[in-house]
Design a protein around this motif. Structure first.
Motif, PDB file in Angstrom:
ATOM      1  N   ALA A 145       4.665  14.193 -11.299  1.00 58.84           N
ATOM      2  CA  ALA A 145       5.083  14.195 -12.701  1.00 58.84           C
ATOM      3  C   ALA A 145       4.062  14.916 -13.586  1.00 58.84           C
ATOM      4  N   ILE A 146       2.770  14.616 -13.311  1.00 55.12           N
ATOM      5  CA  ILE A 146       1.706  15.283 -14.086  1.00 55.12           C
ATOM      6  C   ILE A 146       1.740  16.789 -13.850  1.00 55.12           C
ATOM      7  N   LEU A 147       1.958  17.175 -12.577  1.00 53.62           N
ATOM      8  CA  LEU A 147       2.034  18.588 -12.241  1.00 53.62           C
ATOM      9  C   LEU A 147       3.177  19.273 -12.976  1.00 53.62           C
ATOM     10  N   PHE A 148       4.349  18.606 -12.997  1.00 59.26           N
ATOM     11  CA  PHE A 148       5.504  19.164 -13.699  1.00 59.26           C
ATOM     12  C   PHE A 148       5.245  19.288 -15.199  1.00 59.26           C
ATOM     13  N   ILE A 149       4.407  18.425 -15.729  1.00 58.00           N
ATOM     14  CA  ILE A 149       4.080  18.491 -17.166  1.00 58.00           C
ATOM     15  C   ILE A 149       3.050  19.583 -17.446  1.00 58.00           C
TER      16      ILE A 149
ATOM     17  N   LYS B 251       0.834  -1.204   0.000  1.00 57.89           N
ATOM     18  CA  LYS B 251       0.000   0.000   0.000  1.00 57.89           C
ATOM     19  C   LYS B 251       0.868   1.254   0.000  1.00 57.89           C
ATOM     20  N   ARG B 252       1.936   1.200   0.847  1.00 56.83           N
ATOM     21  CA  ARG B 252       2.834   2.347   0.896  1.00 56.83           C
ATOM     22  C   ARG B 252       3.500   2.597  -0.467  1.00 56.83           C
ATOM     23  N   ILE B 253       3.900   1.479  -1.110  1.00 60.85           N
ATOM     24  CA  ILE B 253       4.519   1.600  -2.438  1.00 60.85           C
ATOM     25  C   ILE B 253       3.535   2.198  -3.443  1.00 60.85           C
ATOM     26  N   ASN B 254       2.277   1.751  -3.387  1.00 57.95           N
ATOM     27  CA  ASN B 254       1.261   2.271  -4.304  1.00 57.95           C
ATOM     28  C   ASN B 254       1.001   3.760  -4.069  1.00 57.95           C
ATOM     29  N   ARG B 255       0.986   4.120  -2.748  1.00 60.95           N
ATOM     30  CA  ARG B 255       0.795   5.541  -2.434  1.00 60.95           C
ATOM     31  C   ARG B 255       1.948   6.385  -2.992  1.00 60.95           C
ATOM     32  N   MET B 256       3.165   5.871  -2.806  1.00 58.30           N
ATOM     33  CA  MET B 256       4.339   6.585  -3.316  1.00 58.30           C
ATOM     34  C   MET B 256       4.280   6.713  -4.847  1.00 58.30           C
ATOM     35  N   LYS B 257       3.839   5.626  -5.496  1.00 57.07           N
ATOM     36  CA  LYS B 257       3.718   5.662  -6.960  1.00 57.07           C
ATOM     37  C   LYS B 257       2.726   6.742  -7.394  1.00 57.07           C
ATOM     38  N   LYS B 258       1.577   6.795  -6.663  1.00 53.39           N
ATOM     39  CA  LYS B 258       0.567   7.794  -6.998  1.00 53.39           C
ATOM     40  C   LYS B 258       1.098   9.210  -6.812  1.00 53.39           C
ATOM     41  N   ILE B 259       1.817   9.397  -5.685  1.00 50.12           N
ATOM     42  CA  ILE B 259       2.391  10.721  -5.420  1.00 50.12           C
ATOM     43  C   ILE B 259       3.374  11.117  -6.519  1.00 50.12           C
ATOM     44  N   ILE B 260       4.225  10.137  -6.900  1.00 50.59           N
ATOM     45  CA  ILE B 260       5.197  10.403  -7.964  1.00 50.59           C
ATOM     46  C   ILE B 260       4.489  10.735  -9.274  1.00 50.59           C
ATOM     47  N   ILE B 261       3.423   9.988  -9.577  1.00 52.48           N
ATOM     48  CA  ILE B 261       2.661  10.232 -10.819  1.00 52.48           C
ATOM     49  C   ILE B 261       2.037  11.625 -10.792  1.00 52.48           C
ATOM     50  N   TYR B 262       1.417  11.993  -9.611  1.00 54.31           N
ATOM     51  CA  TYR B 262       0.802  13.317  -9.498  1.00 54.31           C
ATOM     52  C   TYR B 262       1.823  14.428  -9.679  1.00 54.31           C
TER      53      TYR B 262
END
Length: 344
Positions: free
Chosen positions: A26-30, A13-24
């Motif tokens: 990345a999307i923000l930076f784009i 779950k922690r890994i999935n949360r981290m993945k989501k945060i990283i994706i968000y």
């Protein structure tokens, strides 16, 4: 075993949360750069539009940059020149009066001599300027804008030549931009009626007036200016109108200056004229005159006119002609004189 499984689930779950945060992130930076690009694009587009208006005013000699204690702003050229001249004259007069109290008396004694010298200098400058401007050619393009307008502008830019475009009325986006490009490049935008329909225009003066008003409104919408230089379709000697004097009298009343031509590429009819034919047609007439107003056409089917343009410019220059755009100071070439009609 269950404890280990629980820990494993929590870890995932922690890994999935981290993945989501990283994706968000990345999307923000784009998205942020994209949004900024859109904002900058609209700001640049607005600035370009303002800059074009300023360039047109500056190129036409209407406005200049003025610096004072209040900062930098634009003023009319005449206003800036008048203020500068008055300031310089006042400053110079005060300084001379203070530093040289006897200078005024000496100046009076020598005024006759200076006056004669000044007259001689003015005469010399005038004669020199006349010699420099003895042979002038004015390239004019009728019936545009068209698909060929950009090509013509490119040739003129590469040859560092200013020309005159007698345009008709076209309200599509490309044509509206072409009107602006002509002015922005320092060329003269002139009128050639909205419709260029001989039968309609020369049926009555009322039709002509309505047609010209429509063209003026269109050019004002496109450029913010209304030209005063004009060419009759077919010229003032056209056989399509039996009462052209009535039209000329109206043009005089409106303050329009109309130009005919004394040299032509003869490229108006059909699409069969070769590059060499157009060049020869221009030169055989142009070389007969110290002031040559050359008729060419800006239309989709005039590819050979564009191709002939560089050689026409080169040959005119090799024969001692300077090339300029028509303006209000140029004495018009007219098949039927406006002054004669005015005096009738």
């Amino acid at each position: 075993m269950n404890h280990e499984k629980t820990i494993d689930i929590e870890h995932r779950k922690r890994i999935n949360r981290m993945k989501k945060i990283i994706i968000y992130i990345a999307i923000l930076f784009i998205l942020v750069p994209i949004i900024m690009c859109f904002i900058l694009f609209f700001k640049v587009h607005r600035l370009e539009s303002q800059l074009k208006d300023l360039l047109v005013s500056i190129d036409s000699g209407e406005m200049v940059v003025k610096k004072d204690d209040n900062g930098v702003h634009f003023v009319y050229a005449k206003e800036a020149v008048d203020e500068k001249t008055l300031a310089q004259s006042s400053s110079q007069a005060s300084s001379e009066k203070k530093d040289n109290p006897d200078k005024e008396k000496n100046a009076q004694d020598k005024s006759g001599e200076k006056e004669d010298t000044t007259k001689a200098q003015k005469t010399t400058v005038k004669n020199t300027d006349k010699k420099k401007e003895e042979k002038v050619a004015y390239l004019t393009f009728d019936d545009g804008p068209s698909e060929r307008t950009d090509d013509i502008l490119k040739v003129l830019k590469s040859k560092k030549v200013k020309a005159t475009f007698f345009v008709v009325g076209k309200s599509d986006e490309r044509s509206m931009e072409s009107y602006q490009k002509i002015l922005a490049a320092g060329h003269t935008l002139a009128m050639h009626t909205y419709s260029h329909d001989y039968a309609y225009l020369y049926e009555s003066l009322e039709h002509f007036q309505k047609d010209m008003k429509e063209l003026q409104d269109l050019l004002y919408d496109a450029t913010g200016q209304i030209p005063t230089i004009f060419r009759f379709p077919g010229g003032s000697s056209t056989s399509k109108c039996d009462h052209i004097e009535e039209y000329i009298r109206y043009a005089n009343e409106q303050g329009w200056i109309y130009f005919d031509w004394n040299a032509s590429g003869e490229d108006a009819v059909g699409e069969g004229s070769s590059v060499e034919q157009i060049r020869e047609n221009v030169m055989k007439d142009a070389l007969k005159h110290d002031t040559a107003v050359i008729l060419l056409h800006d239309a989709q089917g005039k590819a050979t006119t564009v191709e002939a343009l560089p050689s026409i410019i080169d040959e005119l220059r090799s024969n001692g002609y300077s090339l300029s755009a028509i303006d209000k100071t140029v004495k018009p070439i007219q098949h039927i004189s406006a002054d004669k009609v005015k005096n009738q």
